[in-house]
Write a protein that holds these residues in place. Sequence first.
Motif: not given
Lengths: 138, 138
Positions: A48-50, B1-2, B48-56
Amino acid sequence: MKIDHVGVAVRSLDEAAAFYRRHLGLVETHREEVAAQKVKVAFLSDPADPSGTSVELLEPTSPDGAVAKFIAARGLGMHHLAFDAGRGAGSVASAMERMRAGGAPPLENAPRPGARGHQVCFFHPKHCAGVLVELVGG
Amino acid sequence: MKIDHVGVAVRSLDEAAAFYRRHLGLVETHREEVAAQKVKVAFLSDPADPSGTSVELLEPTSPDGAVAKFIAARGLGMHHLAFDAGRGAGSVASAMERMRAGGAPPLENAPRPGARGHQVCFFHPKHCAGVLVELVGG
């Protein structure tokens, strides 16, 4: 660049993949042996992760490979963080040269073949705020 | 889960954030001090990442915090891998209990407040194929 995957050094692809499938709902999308790197790898992501950002599990196939040495020195766990340089033929080479020009020299002189038919190159943690960074693309 | 984010232990938020901005095009989306965890954190992602996966990025504020001890023992680098349990009020608690029931007990008895106003809980690497796993949500 978006995060393409997080590389994780494991003892067993099967055991580690079972953890990510069972507890976190990830799905295995690819598995192969990368003989030149002396590892077997498996990619898993959330369907489900685009963005398809993945966990790449790395199981050593020989004690003298880089991942086996990493495990011997530091134990199991996260090994590298990979960013997506894009799908064009020269994408990794261009991004690599931009980073070199900006003061972050790559470990290799040119991109090399990686898993999933991509080109890859790596940057030493000393140039990357403590993280082994990979560019992947092509 | 993403994958929600990759937590990285650093010496200096400013220096590490500059690396991700300059070389990888990430943008800082949030910064705060999490006093209970004795860290300052900054989140960066690719717009530009639609998931917004981040570096914390995690910078210790005291030598007796968990991240300072991690750096002392293992050096700078990737610290934890966080998965998105969803935005509902009980999302982390439900996911935590599913993992406990499935054989992966959390480090805490209940979710606790984390960065960005979220609820979080952590799982020891020995239950997670070698990786310190975080659930984040709420």
